[in-house]
Design a protein around this motif. Structure first.
Motif, short mmCIF file in Angstrom:
data_model
loop_
_atom_site.label_atom_id
_atom_site.label_comp_id
_atom_site.label_asym_id
_atom_site.label_seq_id
_atom_site.Cartn_x
_atom_site.Cartn_y
_atom_site.Cartn_z
N ALA A 78 2.16 13.33 4.51
CA ALA A 78 0.74 13.36 4.85
C ALA A 78 -0.15 13.87 3.73
CB ALA A 78 0.54 14.21 6.11
N GLY A 79 0.42 14.63 2.79
CA GLY A 79 -0.38 15.15 1.69
C GLY A 79 -0.46 14.24 0.49
N GLY A 80 0.27 13.11 0.53
CA GLY A 80 0.30 12.18 -0.60
C GLY A 80 -0.85 11.19 -0.56
N ARG A 81 -0.85 10.27 -1.53
CA ARG A 81 -1.93 9.29 -1.63
C ARG A 81 -1.98 8.37 -0.42
NH1 ARG A 81 0.38 9.64 -6.65
NH2 ARG A 81 1.69 7.82 -6.26
N MET A 82 -0.81 7.81 -0.04
CA MET A 82 -0.78 6.92 1.11
C MET A 82 -1.00 7.70 2.40
SD MET A 82 -0.69 3.69 0.89
CE MET A 82 -0.25 3.46 2.60
N GLY A 83 -0.39 8.88 2.51
CA GLY A 83 -0.54 9.68 3.72
C GLY A 83 -1.99 10.02 3.99
N SER A 84 -2.71 10.41 2.95
CA SER A 84 -4.13 10.76 3.09
C SER A 84 -4.95 9.56 3.55
CB SER A 84 -4.67 11.29 1.76
OG SER A 84 -3.97 12.44 1.35
N THR A 85 -4.63 8.38 3.00
CA THR A 85 -5.35 7.16 3.39
C THR A 85 -5.05 6.80 4.84
OG1 THR A 85 -5.18 6.38 1.11
CG2 THR A 85 -5.79 4.75 2.78
N LEU A 86 -3.79 6.92 5.25
CA LEU A 86 -3.42 6.65 6.64
C LEU A 86 -4.16 7.58 7.60
CD1 LEU A 86 0.42 6.18 6.16
CD2 LEU A 86 -1.11 4.47 7.17
N ILE A 87 -4.23 8.85 7.25
CA ILE A 87 -4.91 9.83 8.11
C ILE A 87 -6.39 9.47 8.25
CG2 ILE A 87 -5.72 12.23 8.17
CD1 ILE A 87 -2.94 12.99 7.01
N ASN A 109 -10.36 7.34 12.23
CA ASN A 109 -11.56 6.56 12.57
C ASN A 109 -11.27 5.43 13.55
OD1 ASN A 109 -13.32 8.04 10.91
ND2 ASN A 109 -12.70 6.88 9.10
N SER A 110 -10.04 5.37 14.06
CA SER A 110 -9.67 4.32 14.99
C SER A 110 -9.87 4.77 16.43
CB SER A 110 -8.20 3.95 14.77
OG SER A 110 -7.73 3.11 15.79
N ASN A 111 -10.15 3.81 17.30
CA ASN A 111 -10.36 4.12 18.72
C ASN A 111 -9.06 4.11 19.53
OD1 ASN A 111 -13.18 4.32 18.45
ND2 ASN A 111 -13.39 2.09 18.59
N ASP A 112 -7.99 3.57 18.95
CA ASP A 112 -6.76 3.41 19.73
C ASP A 112 -5.54 4.08 19.10
OD1 ASP A 112 -6.61 1.69 17.59
OD2 ASP A 112 -5.70 0.04 18.70
N LEU A 113 -5.78 4.94 18.10
CA LEU A 113 -4.69 5.66 17.44
C LEU A 113 -4.97 7.16 17.47
CD1 LEU A 113 -4.25 3.41 14.27
CD2 LEU A 113 -2.78 3.42 16.28
N THR A 114 -3.94 7.94 17.71
CA THR A 114 -4.05 9.40 17.69
C THR A 114 -3.02 9.97 16.74
OG1 THR A 114 -4.82 9.50 19.98
CG2 THR A 114 -3.90 11.52 19.05
N ILE A 115 -3.46 10.79 15.78
CA ILE A 115 -2.53 11.44 14.87
C ILE A 115 -1.98 12.67 15.59
CG2 ILE A 115 -2.18 12.43 12.58
CD1 ILE A 115 -4.78 10.98 11.74
N ALA A 116 -0.77 12.53 16.13
CA ALA A 116 -0.16 13.62 16.88
C ALA A 116 0.39 14.68 15.95
CB ALA A 116 0.96 13.08 17.77
N GLU A 165 -6.10 1.26 0.97
CA GLU A 165 -6.51 0.93 2.33
C GLU A 165 -5.88 -0.37 2.79
OE1 GLU A 165 -10.64 1.02 3.13
OE2 GLU A 165 -10.88 3.13 2.57
N ASN A 166 -5.64 -1.27 1.85
CA ASN A 166 -5.00 -2.55 2.16
C ASN A 166 -3.62 -2.32 2.79
OD1 ASN A 166 -4.51 -5.38 2.01
ND2 ASN A 166 -3.46 -5.10 0.08
N PHE A 167 -2.81 -1.43 2.17
CA PHE A 167 -1.47 -1.15 2.67
C PHE A 167 -1.52 -0.29 3.93
CE2 PHE A 167 -1.10 -1.05 -2.11
CZ PHE A 167 -0.79 -2.39 -2.22
N ALA A 168 -2.42 0.70 3.92
CA ALA A 168 -2.52 1.60 5.08
C ALA A 168 -2.97 0.84 6.32
CB ALA A 168 -3.49 2.74 4.78
N GLY A 169 -3.94 -0.06 6.16
CA GLY A 169 -4.40 -0.86 7.30
C GLY A 169 -3.28 -1.72 7.87
N GLY A 170 -2.46 -2.28 6.98
CA GLY A 170 -1.31 -3.06 7.44
C GLY A 170 -0.29 -2.21 8.17
N LEU A 217 -7.93 6.52 7.89
CA LEU A 217 -8.15 5.30 8.66
C LEU A 217 -7.81 5.49 10.13
CD1 LEU A 217 -6.88 2.45 6.30
CD2 LEU A 217 -9.20 3.34 6.58
N ALA A 218 -6.70 6.18 10.40
CA ALA A 218 -6.27 6.39 11.79
C ALA A 218 -7.26 7.27 12.54
CB ALA A 218 -4.88 7.01 11.82
#
Length: 261
Positions: A10-19, A24-31, A231-236, A21-22
């Motif tokens: 979660a502290g890395g480049r991809m992890g931060s991007t996933l957090i 800001n989503s209406n159907d995802l919860t970061i547990a 964001e391209n990879f995180a969105g996928g 985007l998620a």
């Protein structure tokens, strides 16, 4: 349907991007967010659990989809836990060897697992097209691949380049390991007709560029995919998480399965 997520690295480049985007989503919860250096995890939603490793939090969140963009060794340990607790697992980690992939296929019989070295929609469409294009062009066209990534990337060639090369090899009706060339130097002689060259460039902050070349008599075809941001990879990956939450265990899924819906 709301989908709970456990984000690894979660502290890395991809992890931060996933957090981002998620969140800001209406159907995802970061547990839960997992990061060995927990102090480096920021911008988490309220009530999100932060843990130093997956084992510390997985039991608290049954059925939560785990997203893993870490390292090969960490991914194998995480997959073992996911299989034990029956949590779906999305894997974007690259650098996994044949034996590790075989083991992941076994874990996938216990819990839904989707693995892809590249979550980009564009790349996965290319993977579908390249075998057909290669077969149609035929043996008179020499095929080469080149990939460029940032100077912090640890594996080479990239997992995406290898998958693209495998797609080309499929079109040539051969196996990549029988025709791949990763390095040329000195007096190497004429290029073997069926060879697939795979070259690696590293530098700067390049997110990812992959080019496939078809070189024939009097013409050259170049197919290039540029990734402009993570964001391209995180969105996928988030799209894959939504899809995987509804699937059954049984086999190792790919991004191609996700895109087919």
């Amino acid at each position: 349907m709301n989908t709970n997520l456990i984000i690894l690295g979660a502290g890395g480049r991809m992890g931060s991007t996933l957090i981002r985007l998620a969140a800001n989503s209406n159907d995802l919860t970061i547990a839960a967010a997992v990061e060995p250096k927990t102090r480096f995890v920021s911008n988490l939603p309220e009530h999100c659990v932060v843990a130093a490793n997956l084992e510390d939090c997985i039991e608290k969140f049954p059925h939560a989809v785990i997203i893993d963009f870490t390292s090969a060794s960490s991914t194998m340990e995480n997959a073992k836990l996911a299989a034990r607790y029956k949590n779906p697992l999305v894997i974007g980690t690259t650098g996994l060897n044949a034996e590790e992939k075989k083991q992941l296929a076994e874990y996938a019989k216990q819990t839904p697992i989707m693995m892809s070295p590249n979550m980009s929609v564009g790349i996965n469409v290319l993977l579908d097209i390249l075998p057909k294009l290669t077969a149609m062009l035929g043996a008179d066209y020499d095929t080469e691949l080149m990939e460029i990534h940032h100077n912090l990337k640890k594996d080479a060639p990239s997992g995406t380049a290898l998958r693209l090369a495998e797609a080309v090899a499929e079109g040539k009706k051969t196996k990549l390991e029988d025709v791949a060339c990763y390095h040329r130097e000195g007096i190497i002689g004429e290029r073997p007709a069926n060879e697939i060259g795979i070259q690696t460039l590293r530098g700067g902050d390049v997110v990812g560029v992959h080019t496939v070349y078809y070189m024939g008599a009097g013409e050259r075809i170049e197919i290039t995919h540029h990734a402009h941001s993570r964001e391209n990879f995180a969105g996928g990956a988030l799209r894959a998480a939504r899809w995987l939450a509804k699937q059954e265990a049984g086999r190792l899924y790919s991004m191609h399965d996700v895109l087919k819906g």
